[in-house]
Structures are given as structure tokens and as C-alpha cells.
Design a protein around this motif. Sequence first.
Motif, PDB file in Angstrom:
ATOM      1  N   PRO A 100      59.461  35.382  59.864  1.00 37.61           N
ATOM      2  CA  PRO A 100      58.698  36.376  60.620  1.00 37.61           C
ATOM      3  C   PRO A 100      57.200  36.160  60.385  1.00 37.61           C
ATOM      4  O   PRO A 100      56.796  35.684  59.321  1.00 37.61           O
ATOM      5  N   SER A 101      56.398  36.498  61.376  1.00 35.92           N
ATOM      6  CA  SER A 101      54.966  36.216  61.250  1.00 35.92           C
ATOM      7  C   SER A 101      54.101  37.410  61.645  1.00 35.92           C
ATOM      8  O   SER A 101      54.561  38.349  62.301  1.00 35.92           O
ATOM      9  N   VAL A 162      60.980  36.538  52.660  1.00 28.47           N
ATOM     10  CA  VAL A 162      59.907  36.413  53.652  1.00 28.47           C
ATOM     11  C   VAL A 162      59.582  37.744  54.336  1.00 28.47           C
ATOM     12  O   VAL A 162      58.439  37.970  54.734  1.00 28.47           O
ATOM     13  N   TRP A 163      60.566  38.616  54.450  1.00 27.57           N
ATOM     14  CA  TRP A 163      60.308  39.916  55.084  1.00 27.57           C
ATOM     15  C   TRP A 163      59.453  40.800  54.187  1.00 27.57           C
ATOM     16  O   TRP A 163      58.515  41.463  54.658  1.00 27.57           O
ATOM     17  N   VAL A 168      54.170  43.158  52.804  1.00 23.66           N
ATOM     18  CA  VAL A 168      53.105  43.304  51.803  1.00 23.66           C
ATOM     19  C   VAL A 168      51.787  42.740  52.337  1.00 23.66           C
ATOM     20  O   VAL A 168      50.728  43.371  52.211  1.00 23.66           O
ATOM     21  N   ALA A 169      51.828  41.567  52.954  1.00 26.19           N
ATOM     22  CA  ALA A 169      50.607  40.939  53.482  1.00 26.19           C
ATOM     23  C   ALA A 169      49.982  41.783  54.591  1.00 26.19           C
ATOM     24  O   ALA A 169      48.757  41.963  54.625  1.00 26.19           O
ATOM     25  N   GLN A 170      50.805  42.302  55.488  1.00 25.68           N
ATOM     26  CA  GLN A 170      50.275  43.112  56.588  1.00 25.68           C
ATOM     27  C   GLN A 170      49.677  44.423  56.072  1.00 25.68           C
ATOM     28  O   GLN A 170      48.627  44.857  56.541  1.00 25.68           O
ATOM     29  N   GLY A 175      44.679  47.420  54.649  1.00 21.87           N
ATOM     30  CA  GLY A 175      44.093  48.314  53.666  1.00 21.87           C
ATOM     31  C   GLY A 175      45.011  49.450  53.240  1.00 21.87           C
ATOM     32  O   GLY A 175      44.531  50.505  52.809  1.00 21.87           O
ATOM     33  N   VAL A 176      46.310  49.235  53.337  1.00 27.00           N
ATOM     34  CA  VAL A 176      47.278  50.261  52.962  1.00 27.00           C
ATOM     35  C   VAL A 176      47.884  49.910  51.613  1.00 27.00           C
ATOM     36  O   VAL A 176      48.484  48.838  51.454  1.00 27.00           O
TER      37      VAL A 176
END
Length: 181
Positions: A100-101, A162-163, A168-170, A175-176
Motif C-alpha cells: 500500500p502507498s 507494511v500496513w 504510522v508514516a501518514q 502531524g498526528v
Amino acid sequence: MKLRRRDAALGLAAWAGLGIPMMAWGEGPLAAPNVVLITPKLVTSGQPSAEALARLGEQGFQAVVYLAPLSLPNAVKDEPGILARQHIEFVNIPINFGKPSAEDFEQVAATLDRWQDRKVLVHCEVNMRASSMVFLYRTLRLKEKPEVAYEAVEKVWSPRGVWRELIVAQLKQGGVAFEPY
């Protein structure tokens, strides 16, 4: 046929080794695995049966987002046609489950932004892609509290690999401060 789809979904869950709690198949108004009512206008689920898709118009749905490839074995091959006959808009965003991206999320978010005033079903095979992407949408675009939005995800699964990395990255990029569990 419903039983075979259910078995396929259960098999996918077992194969993934994720310990996914499966909700009853076909109970209530939407015959699909892992149906989660987010709001009266937003629902996530696993793959509905062809019969369930044919009744979405009666239930007031105006749009459907399918987050898996149409080529998957348990996909309803005529889903676009079934929905078109009911004048329900359909978008397929074929997210590769193993990759997923951020671009996938942006496509989902842009679609849901356009359809905020409509009753929408977001689904995939088992509601793992759908629950995760809708969580990100609710948290990053609608500014809902992540603790509240994540309750819908944990009804279906606990993202790993990966999910979890994508989530986490998003969240970090947005900023959450929230750690998925």
C-alpha cells in the motif's frame, strides 16, 4: 456461492496470520464480511455478494469504492455493471495488499472528498484495506480523534507490517501523534 466467498475471506485471514475477528456473514442489511458502520453515510466492509451489491440502491447507497483488484478470485466480476444499473457511482482503486502507498491513500481521500454528501460503501476483500484507508481519511482529512477513528479498524484487524508502516508514516506526515495498536 456466499459460503465459498466467506470461506475465501476466512482463509485469507488465516493465511495472513492476523487473528482477524470475522463478523457474521450476511447478517443485517449488507451481506458482507466485517461490515462496520462509520456514520449513516459511510460504511466499510469486506466483499459483498452480488446479491448484496444489487440491493445497495434500495439501502440508499449512492457510491462504492472498491480497494482491491477486480481480478481477485472472490471479486464480483460484474460489480461495476450491477452498480451502474442502480445509478450508483463506482470507483476501483486496486491497492496491492503487500504494497500500500501514500498515493493509494491520496486517491481514496480525493474520492471520499468528492462524495462527502453521499452515502458511500468502501470495501475490499475482508475490510483490511478499507478500514485502514478510511481511518487515515477520518483522522487526516476530517480531523477526527485518532483514538475514536481507530475503533473501526480494531473491529476488523490490527494492522501489521507494511500496513502499520503506511499508517504510522501518514500520521507522522500529517502531524498526528497516535500509535496504532
